[in-house]
Motif scaffolding. Structure first.
Motif, short mmCIF file in Angstrom:
data_model
loop_
_atom_site.label_atom_id
_atom_site.label_comp_id
_atom_site.label_asym_id
_atom_site.label_seq_id
_atom_site.Cartn_x
_atom_site.Cartn_y
_atom_site.Cartn_z
N GLU A 18 -5.50 -4.24 -6.27
CA GLU A 18 -4.21 -4.77 -5.83
C GLU A 18 -3.28 -3.71 -5.26
O GLU A 18 -2.29 -4.04 -4.58
CB GLU A 18 -3.50 -5.43 -7.02
CG GLU A 18 -4.29 -6.53 -7.72
CD GLU A 18 -3.66 -6.92 -9.04
OE1 GLU A 18 -2.91 -7.92 -9.05
OE2 GLU A 18 -3.89 -6.21 -10.04
N TRP A 19 -3.56 -2.46 -5.53
CA TRP A 19 -2.62 -1.37 -5.25
C TRP A 19 -2.24 -1.30 -3.78
O TRP A 19 -1.05 -1.34 -3.42
CB TRP A 19 -3.22 -0.05 -5.73
CG TRP A 19 -2.29 1.13 -5.70
CD1 TRP A 19 -1.67 1.66 -4.61
CD2 TRP A 19 -1.89 1.91 -6.82
NE1 TRP A 19 -0.90 2.75 -4.97
CE2 TRP A 19 -1.02 2.92 -6.33
CE3 TRP A 19 -2.18 1.87 -8.18
CZ2 TRP A 19 -0.45 3.88 -7.17
CZ3 TRP A 19 -1.62 2.84 -9.01
CH2 TRP A 19 -0.75 3.83 -8.51
N ASP A 20 -3.22 -1.13 -2.91
CA ASP A 20 -2.90 -0.87 -1.50
C ASP A 20 -2.27 -2.08 -0.80
O ASP A 20 -1.46 -1.91 0.12
CB ASP A 20 -4.15 -0.42 -0.75
CG ASP A 20 -4.50 1.04 -1.04
OD1 ASP A 20 -3.61 1.77 -1.52
OD2 ASP A 20 -5.65 1.44 -0.79
N ALA A 21 -2.64 -3.28 -1.22
CA ALA A 21 -2.01 -4.47 -0.64
C ALA A 21 -0.52 -4.49 -0.95
O ALA A 21 0.30 -4.86 -0.10
CB ALA A 21 -2.69 -5.73 -1.15
N LEU A 22 -0.16 -4.08 -2.16
CA LEU A 22 1.26 -4.00 -2.52
C LEU A 22 1.93 -2.85 -1.78
O LEU A 22 3.04 -3.01 -1.24
CB LEU A 22 1.42 -3.80 -4.03
CG LEU A 22 2.87 -3.66 -4.51
CD1 LEU A 22 3.64 -4.96 -4.31
CD2 LEU A 22 2.90 -3.24 -5.98
N ALA A 23 1.27 -1.69 -1.73
CA ALA A 23 1.87 -0.53 -1.04
C ALA A 23 2.16 -0.84 0.42
O ALA A 23 3.16 -0.38 0.97
CB ALA A 23 0.94 0.67 -1.17
N ALA A 24 1.29 -1.64 1.05
CA ALA A 24 1.48 -1.98 2.46
C ALA A 24 2.71 -2.84 2.68
O ALA A 24 3.24 -2.91 3.79
CB ALA A 24 0.24 -2.70 3.00
N ARG A 25 3.19 -3.50 1.62
CA ARG A 25 4.41 -4.31 1.72
C ARG A 25 5.61 -3.59 1.11
O ARG A 25 6.69 -4.16 1.00
CB ARG A 25 4.20 -5.64 0.99
CG ARG A 25 3.13 -6.51 1.60
CD ARG A 25 3.03 -7.87 0.92
NE ARG A 25 2.47 -7.80 -0.42
CZ ARG A 25 3.15 -8.04 -1.54
NH1 ARG A 25 4.44 -8.35 -1.48
NH2 ARG A 25 2.55 -7.96 -2.72
N GLY A 26 5.41 -2.34 0.74
CA GLY A 26 6.44 -1.62 0.01
C GLY A 26 7.61 -1.20 0.86
O GLY A 26 7.50 -1.04 2.08
N MET A 27 8.74 -0.99 0.21
CA MET A 27 9.95 -0.56 0.91
C MET A 27 9.79 0.85 1.47
O MET A 27 10.43 1.22 2.45
CB MET A 27 11.16 -0.63 -0.03
CG MET A 27 11.03 0.16 -1.31
SD MET A 27 12.43 -0.17 -2.41
CE MET A 27 11.92 0.71 -3.89
N THR A 28 8.94 1.65 0.85
CA THR A 28 8.55 2.95 1.38
C THR A 28 7.04 2.92 1.52
O THR A 28 6.32 3.15 0.55
CB THR A 28 9.00 4.09 0.47
OG1 THR A 28 10.43 4.12 0.41
CG2 THR A 28 8.52 5.44 0.98
N ASP A 29 6.56 2.58 2.71
CA ASP A 29 5.13 2.43 2.96
C ASP A 29 4.67 3.63 3.78
O ASP A 29 4.81 3.66 5.00
CB ASP A 29 4.87 1.12 3.70
CG ASP A 29 3.41 0.93 4.06
OD1 ASP A 29 2.56 1.62 3.47
OD2 ASP A 29 3.12 0.10 4.95
#
Length: 334
Positions: A18-29
């Motif tokens: 799940e990590w990278d899918a969340l990081a790709a939507r992160g406020m600091t990506d």
């Protein structure tokens, strides 16, 4: 929202799907929020007395909504990756809902069974991050003390549609100088190559590191075994993901300069560079390679060229403009 606290590196395996899918939507990506980078930094560069603490935040439906990845040293929590190698760090969460995620993270960290800590000292937060407004407000609510200071600058070029337009954006002296060096390099058959998806990445990274350690005495001393391992591990992951840009400039078959970049999210991120100062210095291979990387970025339709941390003069000669990164310190009441 619900939270789960992971103590130790088991968090990377537990959240891997799940990590990278969340990081790709992160406020600091940025490349520094990816699982590969976060895991590599902890594996090879974590402080000997550090304890990794990762808070996973889930929404009411059970979907991963945020990751706060920290390490604890002597009662102070830092972002995993802090400080030298990781140019941008932040809570991993979308901007929408980031306040709720930060609240949940702090609630979890304050729980009685959490290893004892007194301070959050968070480095390299980008100037545009919502964290810079969220944490001061939460600190007031929780009666924490709060401080914020600029840490360093990250010079960035906003790229136009054509390389000619980029050259026109430079001041006249720099434009003439850069054009002269590019013409001289072309006449001398200076060749730029990029590492491809099927190339032997470990051999190519070893070649890059050889040039890096030749660049300056400071870089030679900085390049310890842990950092070598991070370069190799991150490069392998980026090559597999299609986000690695590893460039070399060669003259007469001899490599003279190199750039280790990420081609990620519409931006080129200049992670590090290497230069053999004894190899064809009159042809300015480092300058030519950087200009070539900028030209390739424009041709590929990228919007920005990010030199990352540091106010070295050469970055401004290429037309970069400063952005800032910040340190925030929150301290719990006694």
């Amino acid at each position: 929202m619900t939270t789960e606290l992971y103590v130790g590196e088991m968090a990377f395996a537990a959240l891997a799907d799940e990590w990278d899918a969340l990081a790709a939507r992160g406020m600091t990506d940025t490349p520094f929020q990816t699982l590969a980078y976060q895991r590599a930094w902890w594996t090879h560069l974590h402080p000997a007395d550090g304890v990794l603490l990762t808070v996973a935040v889930r929404d009411e439906g059970g979907a991963l909504a945020g990751i706060g990845c920290f390490f604890n040293v002597a009662g102070t929590l830092h972002f995993n990756g802090c400080v030298e190698e990781s140019d941008y760090l932040d809570l991993i969460a979308p901007a929408k809902g980031a306040t709720d995620v930060w609240n949940a993270v702090l609630d979890c960290l304050e729980a009685v069974d959490t290893p004892l800590w007194r301070c959050l000292e968070l480095c390299n937060i980008p100037e545009a991050s919502p964290t810079r407004t969220i944490l001061p407000a939460l600190a007031r609510q929780r009666h924490y003390s709060f401080e914020e200071d600029p840490v360093e600058v990250c010079p960035i070029i906003s790229l136009p549609d054509t390389f000619d337009a980029y050259l026109d954006s430079l001041d006249s002296k720099q434009r003439r100088e850069l054009s002269r060096k590019l013409r001289r390099a072309e006449a001398a058959d200076v060749v730029t190559t990029a590492v491809g998806p099927t190339d032997d990445i470990d051999a190519e990274v070893a070649s890059f590191l050889e040039l890096l350690q030749k660049s300056t005495l400071e870089k030679r001393d900085w390049l310890n075994e842990g950092r070598r391992a991070v370069f190799h591990e991150v490069a392998r992951a980026a090559q597999a993901a299609g986000t690695l840009q590893l460039l070399f400039t060669a003259v007469e078959g001899r490599r003279a300069a190199a750039l280790f970049n990420f081609d990620y999210r519409d931006r080129i991120w200049v992670y590090n560079s290497g230069l053999d100062p004894t190899a064809f210095a009159a042809l300015s291979p480092g300058v030519v390679l950087t200009a070539t990387a900028i030209e390739r970025a424009i041709e590929a339709g990228r919007s920005e060229f990010d030199f990352l941390r540091g106010d070295e003069v050469y970055k401004y000669r290429f037309g970069a403009v400063d952005t800032r990164i910040y340190r925030q310190r929150l301290e719990r009441p006694a």
